[in-house]
Design a protein around this motif. Structure first.
Motif, mmCIF file in Angstrom:
data_model
loop_
_atom_site.group_PDB
_atom_site.id
_atom_site.type_symbol
_atom_site.label_atom_id
_atom_site.label_comp_id
_atom_site.label_asym_id
_atom_site.label_seq_id
_atom_site.Cartn_x
_atom_site.Cartn_y
_atom_site.Cartn_z
ATOM 1 N N GLU A 182 0.576 -1.021 -0.180
ATOM 2 C CA GLU A 182 0.484 -0.125 -0.487
ATOM 3 C C GLU A 182 0.952 1.144 0.246
ATOM 4 O O GLU A 182 0.725 2.499 -0.607
ATOM 5 N N ALA A 183 2.271 1.140 0.837
ATOM 6 C CA ALA A 183 2.823 2.267 0.687
ATOM 7 C C ALA A 183 3.644 2.432 -0.682
ATOM 8 O O ALA A 183 2.847 3.661 -0.944
ATOM 9 N N LEU A 184 4.586 1.105 -1.194
ATOM 10 C CA LEU A 184 5.119 1.569 -2.643
ATOM 11 C C LEU A 184 3.465 2.117 -3.724
ATOM 12 O O LEU A 184 3.595 3.334 -4.475
ATOM 13 N N ALA A 223 -8.050 -0.029 -4.219
ATOM 14 C CA ALA A 223 -8.233 -0.900 -3.022
ATOM 15 C C ALA A 223 -8.325 -2.542 -3.744
ATOM 16 O O ALA A 223 -7.493 -2.421 -3.378
ATOM 17 N N SER A 224 -9.034 -2.285 -4.457
ATOM 18 C CA SER A 224 -9.750 -3.754 -4.758
ATOM 19 C C SER A 224 -8.755 -4.210 -5.942
ATOM 20 O O SER A 224 -8.366 -5.756 -5.716
ATOM 21 N N LEU A 266 -5.585 -3.224 -6.324
ATOM 22 C CA LEU A 266 -4.336 -3.832 -5.360
ATOM 23 C C LEU A 266 -3.975 -4.827 -4.524
ATOM 24 O O LEU A 266 -3.647 -6.318 -4.632
ATOM 25 N N HIS A 267 -5.744 -5.189 -3.725
ATOM 26 C CA HIS A 267 -5.687 -6.462 -2.738
ATOM 27 C C HIS A 267 -6.345 -7.383 -4.020
ATOM 28 O O HIS A 267 -5.601 -8.820 -3.998
ATOM 29 N N ALA A 268 -6.302 -7.317 -5.606
ATOM 30 C CA ALA A 268 -6.652 -9.179 -6.044
ATOM 31 C C ALA A 268 -4.877 -8.964 -6.176
ATOM 32 O O ALA A 268 -4.841 -10.083 -6.876
ATOM 33 N N ALA A 269 -3.905 -7.795 -7.030
ATOM 34 C CA ALA A 269 -2.852 -8.724 -6.566
ATOM 35 C C ALA A 269 -2.262 -9.505 -5.935
ATOM 36 O O ALA A 269 -1.263 -10.628 -5.874
ATOM 37 N N ILE A 270 -2.070 -9.108 -4.443
ATOM 38 C CA ILE A 270 -1.624 -9.944 -3.561
ATOM 39 C C ILE A 270 -2.088 -10.667 -3.759
ATOM 40 O O ILE A 270 -2.024 -12.215 -3.257
ATOM 41 N N GLN A 271 -3.466 -11.025 -3.796
ATOM 42 C CA GLN A 271 -4.214 -12.582 -3.354
ATOM 43 C C GLN A 271 -3.992 -13.641 -4.333
ATOM 44 O O GLN A 271 -3.406 -14.681 -4.544
ATOM 45 N N SER A 272 -3.299 -13.329 -5.267
ATOM 46 C CA SER A 272 -3.513 -13.808 -6.945
ATOM 47 C C SER A 272 -2.352 -14.342 -6.677
ATOM 48 O O SER A 272 -1.320 -15.727 -7.089
ATOM 49 N N GLU A 324 -2.976 -11.743 -12.871
ATOM 50 C CA GLU A 324 -4.655 -11.633 -11.794
ATOM 51 C C GLU A 324 -6.056 -12.434 -12.283
ATOM 52 O O GLU A 324 -6.931 -13.551 -11.962
ATOM 53 N N ASN A 325 -5.970 -12.036 -13.414
ATOM 54 C CA ASN A 325 -6.842 -12.408 -14.649
ATOM 55 C C ASN A 325 -6.590 -13.801 -15.074
ATOM 56 O O ASN A 325 -7.514 -15.141 -15.321
#
Length: 428
Positions: free
Chosen positions: A63-65, A76-77, A79-85, A200-201
């Motif tokens: 998030e800081a980056l 936010a969604s 970024l969260h998707a990339a982290i989850q993937s 992510e896709n």
């Protein structure tokens, strides 16, 4: 793994106004550009997950980056998707290495023997503008209805088909072709948004395939779905992308049919003419080549050029019917041929001027591109140029020839002129 401090706010440096100005000045060159954001954060998440076991801390760092160093921050969604993937790629050492999970061998299985195997990627390549998508819709129709494959009594295994199509309009191009081939549209699934397989896709597609269990996944074209974040000319990036597609096919037990283009190098074997890295040819289970019948260039041919798990299949000859102003083109198989992939995809050359096949390919593309709705010639020229079908000079000469024969019609004059499908003369 290392553990980060409980106070996650300490990850973000506290800056005085002077310090912030200096930091901004020093980091001018450290900017995450818009085009590579998803890939950057996906890779960064993978890197951090391997080193820290605090999920919240990893997210806080990213998030800081995202907030401080991204040209246009991800939502936010996103970024969260990339982290989850990234979680699908990070495993502990015991999961990565060890004895094989089984020692019982299994036979290779095929969607369409010997051309399209299950559990891997088959590449269908051909010169641009040859009508590869026409062939693909015929194969899709066979799978959705469980009807026989071309020139055989063997029926396709009936099931769902997932289609990813970046080039053709669904309602105006793809759907009419499927209906003309009597496909069961209820068995077809499509990718509705994005038209790019970002990391992510790609993982979202893997989950969808696991759930829907299609028999066949079609990606048209492969390089378009790789996206700008991957370089199709770099073998490591092509290999990584195709490797993940192969894993998806293996996990779900489906077949992946990817569409590609050939360049115009006439002296090379078609395997080495596939546009992009040699990694495309090296990373696939089977390679099919679509071109013309060497004995009759008005007919089309499908040749089998690579097979990792079987003998090569016979070359199949097709004739094309329909099309034009009010019809939808369709392919009909007529016979087998002894022609190989090099003969089928041969680039025709003349002693003077461009290859004759350039005008033929451009003509076919124009007839598929145009409809009753007039469009500017510049739009047609841009589409032809993007596919490297013909030069501007060849295209201008072809426009005059097609207008004279009535294949295309001009609407209006001067700068306001448009072009649409015409009504060919009796001679044509």
């Amino acid at each position: 793994m290392a553990t980060l401090p409980n106070n996650l706010s300490s990850l973000r440096p506290k800056r005085t106004q002077q310090g912030q100005e200096r930091s901004q000045s020093e980091s001018k060159d450290l900017v995450i550009k818009r085009g590579g954001r998803n890939d950057f954060f996906f890779r960064s998440a993978c890197f951090l997950r391997r080193r820290f076991d605090d999920e919240d801390a990893v997210e806080a760092m990213l998030e800081a980056l995202n907030n401080d160093f991204t040209e246009t921050p991800l939502s936010a969604s996103e970024l969260h998707a990339a982290i989850q993937s990234s979680g699908n790629y990070v495993e502990d050492t015991t999961a990565l290495f060890g004895p094989p999970k089984t020692t019982e061998p299994l036979p290779m299985e095929f969607l369409y023997y010997p051309y399209i195997p299950y559990f891997g990627v088959t590449l269908l390549a051909g010169n641009p503008g040859m009508g590869k998508s026409l062939l693909v819709t015929k194969l899709i129709a066979a799978v959705t209805t469980g009807t026989p494959w071309p020139l055989t009594d063997e029926c396709a295994p009936k099931g769902k088909v997932l289609m990813l199509s970046a080039e053709d309009n669904w309602q105006r191009v793809t759907l009419p072709r499927l209906l003309e081939n009597n496909a069961d549209i209820n068995q077809i699934r499509v990718m509705n948004r994005f038209k790019i397989l970002s990391p992510e896709n790609l993982e979202a597609m893997a989950r969808y395939i696991e759930q829907e269990r299609p028999k066949l996944v079609v990606i048209d074209t492969l390089t378009a779905y790789m996206g700008s974040g991957r370089d199709m000319n770099r073998q490591n990036e092509v290999g990584e992308f195709l490797g993940r597609l192969t894993e998806i096919a293996e996990d779900a037990g489906c077949a992946v049919l990817a569409i590609g283009h050939l360049n115009k190098q006439s002296a090379e074997h078609p395997l080495y003419r596939i546009v992009g890295s040699i990694g495309f040819a090296a990373s696939i289970r089977s390679a099919l080549f679509y071109g013309t019948d060497p004995t009759d260039r008005s007919r089309f041919a499908l040749a089998h050029g690579k097979a990792n798990a079987s003998e090569l299949g016979k070359t199949i000859i097709f004739e094309r019917f329909g099309g034009g102003r009010d019809g939808t083109p369709v392919l009909h198989p007529v016979e087998f041929s002894a022609a190989n992939e090099a003969e089928v995809c041969r680039v025709e050359t003349n002693s003077v001027g461009r290859p004759a096949s350039a005008a033929d390919a451009a003509r076919e593309f124009i007839l598929e591109f145009l409809s009753e709705k007039p469009v500017k010639w510049e739009k047609i020229e841009s589409a032809v140029t993007a596919r490297s079908l013909a030069s501007a000079g060849t295209l201008n000469a072809l426009r005059a020839e097609m207008a004279k024969s009535g294949e295309i019609e001009q609407v209006g004059k001067g700068k306001s002129s448009r072009w649409k499908l015409g009504r060919p003369t009796a001679e044509e």
